[in-house]
Scaffold this motif. Structure first.
Motif, short mmCIF file in Angstrom:
data_model
loop_
_atom_site.label_atom_id
_atom_site.label_comp_id
_atom_site.label_asym_id
_atom_site.label_seq_id
_atom_site.Cartn_x
_atom_site.Cartn_y
_atom_site.Cartn_z
N SER A 87 0.91 -1.25 -0.17
CA SER A 87 0.09 0.02 -0.02
C SER A 87 0.99 1.18 0.14
O SER A 87 0.54 2.23 -0.32
N SER B 60 1.19 3.59 -3.25
CA SER B 60 0.11 4.42 -3.53
C SER B 60 -0.12 5.78 -2.38
O SER B 60 -0.82 6.49 -2.87
N ALA B 61 0.69 5.24 -1.32
CA ALA B 61 0.30 6.28 -0.47
C ALA B 61 0.78 7.81 -0.74
O ALA B 61 0.05 8.67 -0.37
N GLY C 236 0.88 9.30 -3.62
CA GLY C 236 -0.05 9.89 -4.43
C GLY C 236 -1.47 9.88 -3.76
O GLY C 236 -2.01 11.03 -4.03
N PHE C 237 -1.67 9.06 -3.09
CA PHE C 237 -3.24 9.21 -2.26
C PHE C 237 -3.24 10.41 -1.37
O PHE C 237 -4.01 11.14 -1.33
N VAL C 238 -2.13 10.65 -0.69
CA VAL C 238 -2.11 11.82 0.31
C VAL C 238 -2.10 13.04 -0.69
O VAL C 238 -2.84 13.97 -0.39
N MET D 25 -3.55 13.43 -3.46
CA MET D 25 -4.74 13.66 -4.27
C MET D 25 -5.70 14.24 -3.00
O MET D 25 -6.19 15.06 -3.23
N MET D 26 -5.73 13.61 -1.98
CA MET D 26 -6.44 13.91 -0.81
C MET D 26 -6.46 15.29 -0.54
O MET D 26 -7.21 16.28 -0.19
N VAL E 126 -13.80 4.76 2.31
CA VAL E 126 -14.24 4.52 0.89
C VAL E 126 -13.28 3.30 0.24
O VAL E 126 -13.90 2.34 -0.61
N PRO E 127 -12.03 3.62 0.34
CA PRO E 127 -11.23 2.47 -0.47
C PRO E 127 -11.36 1.18 0.00
O PRO E 127 -11.06 0.24 -0.73
N ILE F 140 -13.65 -0.57 0.00
CA ILE F 140 -14.49 -1.30 -1.11
C ILE F 140 -13.76 -2.12 -1.68
O ILE F 140 -14.16 -3.16 -2.46
N ALA F 141 -12.55 -1.81 -2.18
CA ALA F 141 -11.72 -2.64 -3.15
C ALA F 141 -10.61 -3.33 -2.26
O ALA F 141 -9.37 -2.81 -2.13
N ALA F 142 -10.99 -4.65 -1.90
CA ALA F 142 -9.90 -5.42 -0.92
C ALA F 142 -9.78 -6.82 -1.74
O ALA F 142 -10.23 -7.67 -1.56
N PRO F 143 -8.65 -6.83 -2.74
CA PRO F 143 -8.30 -7.86 -3.47
C PRO F 143 -8.43 -9.10 -2.56
O PRO F 143 -8.61 -10.21 -2.89
N VAL G 188 -11.73 -10.50 -1.74
CA VAL G 188 -12.53 -11.13 -2.77
C VAL G 188 -11.68 -12.39 -3.36
O VAL G 188 -12.77 -13.17 -3.53
N PHE H 48 -15.81 -2.46 -7.35
CA PHE H 48 -14.44 -2.67 -7.07
C PHE H 48 -13.71 -1.99 -7.83
O PHE H 48 -12.61 -1.19 -7.31
N VAL I 132 -13.58 2.10 -7.30
CA VAL I 132 -12.87 2.47 -6.16
C VAL I 132 -11.60 2.31 -6.34
O VAL I 132 -10.57 3.13 -5.77
N PRO J 9 -3.33 6.93 -7.45
CA PRO J 9 -2.21 7.47 -6.65
C PRO J 9 -0.99 6.68 -7.10
O PRO J 9 -0.11 7.41 -6.84
N GLN J 10 -1.16 5.41 -7.56
CA GLN J 10 0.27 4.74 -7.76
C GLN J 10 1.05 5.45 -9.09
O GLN J 10 2.04 5.85 -8.78
N LEU K 193 0.40 8.50 -9.90
CA LEU K 193 0.80 9.79 -9.26
C LEU K 193 2.15 9.88 -8.46
O LEU K 193 3.05 10.77 -8.63
N THR K 194 2.34 8.93 -7.81
CA THR K 194 3.55 8.37 -6.94
C THR K 194 4.70 8.44 -8.11
O THR K 194 5.51 9.11 -7.94
#
Lengths: 289, 275
Positions: free
Chosen positions: A130, A133-134, A136-138, A140-141, A155-156, A158-161, A164, B27, B30, B38-39, B41-42
């Motif tokens: 994770s 993406s941290a 870019g995630f930060v 973006m937020m 919200v994220p 929802i996508a938990a591979p 699944v 899925f 999201v 983000p990936q 973007l990183t």
């Protein structure tokens, strides 16, 4: 099969001997695991002054004092933190399990173009850490002004591979396609079939994954620490880390132990109550058909 | 008589295929928004310089591979920080994972051996799994407190002895080679997890990796950049972490897919008998 008497006895003695060794090791490991919990609980019952005097194995009487002090501490609002963590963890786990079951169902029951590719993709992203993406995630937020907001934390999920994948495995062993067909014949539309018929069948898997994702969310430190800096929105792990940075010499150590105890207590309670079903559930998805 | 049509074809008079797309849509939506973008973007960020110098915001300016070069430049003491932290991560991982494996293997043997027939497995499993649940931050805090100057460990100055047991299960010689693929898989999965080590060292050392940066892991390094809003360097280190993980994941993936090819299947494949 004939064995000479001495061989048989020798074998049995060896077995008993081995058993003793194994049980010793197991008990030793259990003690190891429990020792620090025990120490922590004991220390949470002692006052700061008592703690400074050294080490003891017996509980003292300051449990309530420490509890009151920790609960009402002005700089670290543990009750608020626990409430925050609870909101996030609960929403997170519900969303994760529901949508993972939904996604797994889609892949299991329907045959559509690119299905294999999509499933392989889900497996592939399971392995991406994770932290990648941290950043870019930060960023973006921050740009979206979603910091100090629980949406990026909930919200994220929802996508938990991983979930699944687990659900898909479970479905393969408990959900034959005939059930879906008969539901269709009876006039149920696809969503109804999923919600009313499939979900109840998936209950064990859902229960297990809810527990795991609840624990993961409750214990999560990395991402919430990046998103939240307003005091009243902080989650428990952030507060505990704060504790570490605080000035040590001025601290009421009894309070500190109590903080730690409070931080991990909810998860421990849930776990002890449900441990049987967790152990059963971990292997549930792996037995094929 | 003609061969009856396979079940799949008979069912698809009405195509439910579009439902497949509908069900997996949330899925992917999201995931794309909160993870994939983000990936990228990183990675994108890693090619820019973008940080604050005091009150000034420097960048974002395109600098190509400059950040990566900086990462690998030795400091005034002559050490290359990123390699040092990678080494730290590796050391911490070995110290943690090796005992973990040994004990896990041992426990697996204990609990599955019919000859031994251990009672109370449920209890043991429950208790031994418990530490897994502890919030890493709380756990480190606890350790810090216990080991601190005023803590009980200083008072208790004994060390846990190492118990030396040697088992001579004749069956072990047979099971161990069979375990090797799974063993390797666990190894690499643990490696991937180990690379992400953050919570414990961060809290234990207040983010400083004392003494002398020896306990600073790679993700802690990343976190430093993130809190200082240095997006350029942060991006570069993230990409490096990602590359390492990608290589390891590739290996795991190969092992996973290899596992399912048992010898019987291979023989049938060669003869062309596999469906």
């Amino acid at each position: 099969m004939r064995r000479s008497l001495s061989d048989n006895t020798k074998g049995r003695i060896k077995l008993i001997f081995l058993r003793i060794i194994v049980y010793t090791i197991l008990v030793f490991l259990c003690i190891l695991c429990l020792f620090f919990f025990y120490l922590m609980i004991i220390n949470a019952t002692r006052s700061n002054a008592q703690l400074a005097t050294g080490f003891t194995l017996l509980p003292k009487e300051h449990f309530i004092d420490n509890l009151v002090n920790a609960w009402n501490d002005s700089s670290i609002n543990i009750p608020r933190g626990m409430l925050n963590s609870l909101i996030i963890a609960l929403s997170s786990s519900v969303l994760t399990t529901y949508f993972s079951a939904l996604t797994a169902y889609g892949i299991h029951v329907y045959d559509f173009k690119g299905k294999k590719l999509i499933f392989a993709f889900i497996i592939a992203i399971m392995m991406i850490p994770s932290q990648v993406s941290a950043l870019g995630f930060v960023q973006m937020m921050n740009k979206l002004h979603l910091t100090n907001n629980y949406i990026p934390l909930i919200v994220p999920s929802i996508a938990a591979p991983v979930v699944v994948f687990y659900m898909k495995q479970y479905m393969e062993s408990v959900l034959p396609l005939e059930i879906i067909d008969s539901a269709r014949v009876d006039g149920s539309n696809e969503f109804l079939t999923f919600n009313k018929i499939v979900l109840p069948i998936m209950k064990p898997a859902i229960a297990v994954q809810m527990i795991f994702s609840f624990v993961a969310s409750w214990n999560n430190y990395f991402v919430p620490a990046l998103i939240i800096d307003k005091a009243e929105m902080k989650t428990v792990p952030i507060m505990i880390a704060q504790l570490r940075s605080a000035d040590y010499s001025k601290f009421d150590m009894g309070k500190v132990y109590m903080f730690i105890l409070l931080a991990i207590l909810p998860v421990m309670i849930v776990y002890i109550i449900l441990s049987k079903s967790i152990i059963k559930g971990v292997t549930a998805g792996s037995v094929k058909g | 008589m003609k061969n009856p049509k396979p079940l799949k074809l008979r069912r698809s008079k009405i195509s439910y295929a579009k439902w497949g797309y509908i069900f997996v849509a949330p899925f992917f939506l999201v995931y794309i928004v909160f993870s994939l973008v983000p990936q990228f973007l990183t990675i994108y960020n890693s090619f820019f310089e973008n940080y604050r110098d005091g009150l000034q915001q420097i960048g974002p300016n395109f600098v190509g591979l400059e950040n990566y070069k900086t990462l690998f430049t030795p400091t005034s003491d002559g050490e290359i920080l990123v390699l040092k932290y990678a080494l730290n991560t590796l050391i911490l991982w070995i110290l943690g994972a090796v005992p973990q494996f040994v004990i896990a293997l041992l426990l697996a043997i204990f609990f599955t051996s019919y000859r031994l027939n251990i009672k109370g497995q449920g209890f043991f499993k429950t208790v031994i799994y418990m530490p897994n649940l502890i919030m890493a931050a709380a756990f480190s805090m606890l350790f810090f407190t216990l080991f601190s100057r005023v803590g009980p460990i200083q008072a208790l100055l004994t060390s846990w002895g190492v118990i030396d047991q040697s088992f001579d299960f004749f069956s072990f010689k047979i099971t161990f080679p069979l375990l090797l693929p799974i063993f390797a898989y666990c190894l690499i999965t643990a490696l991937i997890g180990g690379i992400q080590m953050f919570d414990v060292p961060q809290v234990l050392t207040k983010g400083n990796g004392v003494p002398n940066g020896t306990t600073r892991t790679m993700v802690m390094y990343l976190n430093n950049y993130l809190t200082n809003k240095d997006y350029g360097m942060g991006g570069a280190i993230s990409v490096i972490i990602f590359i390492i993980t990608a290589v390891l994941s590739g290996i795991v993936y190969k092992m996973l897919t290899k596992q399912y090819k048992d010898p019987a299947r291979k023989r049938r494949e060669r003869k062309g008998n596999v469906l």
